[in-house]
Design an enzyme around this catalytic site. Sequence first.
Site, PDB file in Angstrom:
ATOM      1  N   CYS A 119     -19.532   1.227  -3.582  1.00 38.73           N
ATOM      2  CA  CYS A 119     -20.053   0.257  -4.470  1.00 38.73           C
ATOM      3  C   CYS A 119     -21.305   0.888  -5.219  1.00 38.73           C
ATOM      4  CB  CYS A 119     -20.190  -1.190  -3.809  1.00 38.73           C
ATOM      5  SG  CYS A 119     -18.605  -1.903  -3.461  1.00 38.73           S
ATOM      6  N   ASP A 124       0.966  -1.055  -0.176  1.00 42.44           N
ATOM      7  CA  ASP A 124      -0.045   0.067  -0.055  1.00 42.44           C
ATOM      8  C   ASP A 124       0.877   1.285  -0.005  1.00 42.44           C
ATOM      9  OD1 ASP A 124      -3.049   0.498   0.716  1.00 42.44           O
ATOM     10  OD2 ASP A 124      -1.736   1.935   1.296  1.00 42.44           O
TER      11      ASP A 124
END
Length: 425
Positions: free
Chosen positions: A261, A35
Amino acid sequence: MKSLSEVKIAVIGLGYVGLPLAVEFGKKYPTIGFDIDDNRINELVQGNDITREVEAEDLETSTRLSFTSDGGDIGDCNVYIVTVPTPINEHRQPDLTPLIEASETIGQVLKRGDVVIYESTVYPGATEDDCAPILERVSGLKFNEDYFCGYSPERINPGDKEHRVTNILKVTSGSTPKAADFVDELYRSIITAGTHKTSSIKVAEACKVIENTQRDLNIALVNELAIIFNKLEIDTEEVLEAAGTKWNFLPFRPGLVGGHCIGVDPYYLTHKSEAVGYFPDVILAGRRINANMGAYVAGQLVRKMIKERIHVAGSRILIMGLAFKENCPDTRNSKVVDIVGELNRFGAEIDVFDPWVSATEVEGEHKLSLVKEPSTGTYDAIVLAVAHDQFREMGTIMIRTFGKSEHVLYDLKYILPAASSDLRL
């Protein structure tokens, strides 16, 4: 492509999707979680996951998993799995920047025989038309000759402790038949629920984007029904409960549609649809309804306050919950923010209370300050915006203690019995 016994995996992006996946792969294969956020890496090394998706003991049992923010550390991996966010911009167009940057990072270390698997939600064609050329350009290798791609859409449900990575059936695909077999075999080795291999990457991409589009449209329908029933002075929940006695009635409820989403993915599909010359009326109509629900809720509350002779300008209003869903610290694309903004325009003073979310993140992302505990006898209106377990446990009596002697209680999430609130969606 290597055999599974030779696999070394890099998971790119350690958010709600990437970390649980990396933990599961790290129980079986050498796995590196990558990350770009140094703070995120440091927290994970210390066994702390701020998303609350993975417990410290899960990190401990993933004995072959390590973490890094240095792109050079993933150079000896041979499978790269991309789980970065795919947001939309201010014009509600797909923002592929994280996907592009992840592909460039991988391209710098890509080798012959390597496989790159994308899990991020995209429109059909993005993996092969947008990502593969970046890998090719940066690495100097030839797509489907020197390296291969796969797509296996994520199905993580933040805050859901029942449906986890391993017990959710996984859709898989590959850029060649051999790559598809490899991707399917790799996931099948950790997914106890099994896999479903599609004939092409585009089919798998389309599968993912319509899953959330379908939910978005179903929620839009009940939101529109709620608006109609409110005008008719009929209790929406009671109507839905009655209709639910029929065996094939779908149990959707009205509410705010946020998160990374359902409130985002339909725009990826409509973007691609418009690019090939078709304007998707139904999908965009549903999106418009859901995108405007924050303003509608605020308007409902204001009208009720006026009816009860409570001055809106200068009033104190408590919003309980800011996360986009219950029992989850994620505030991305939270439509509760829209309620706050709309009420501010009416001149109300807003306090937001949410024990799940990070005050620092909320300040940086939404420019809002949280109250640690609501004061009793303070508020002219209270909005139950998110159904956190803590709020359910409080019950009507305790929640009403935050209000003045005359106040409006709006139960947006049907947390309380119908007779206990003054207003419901």
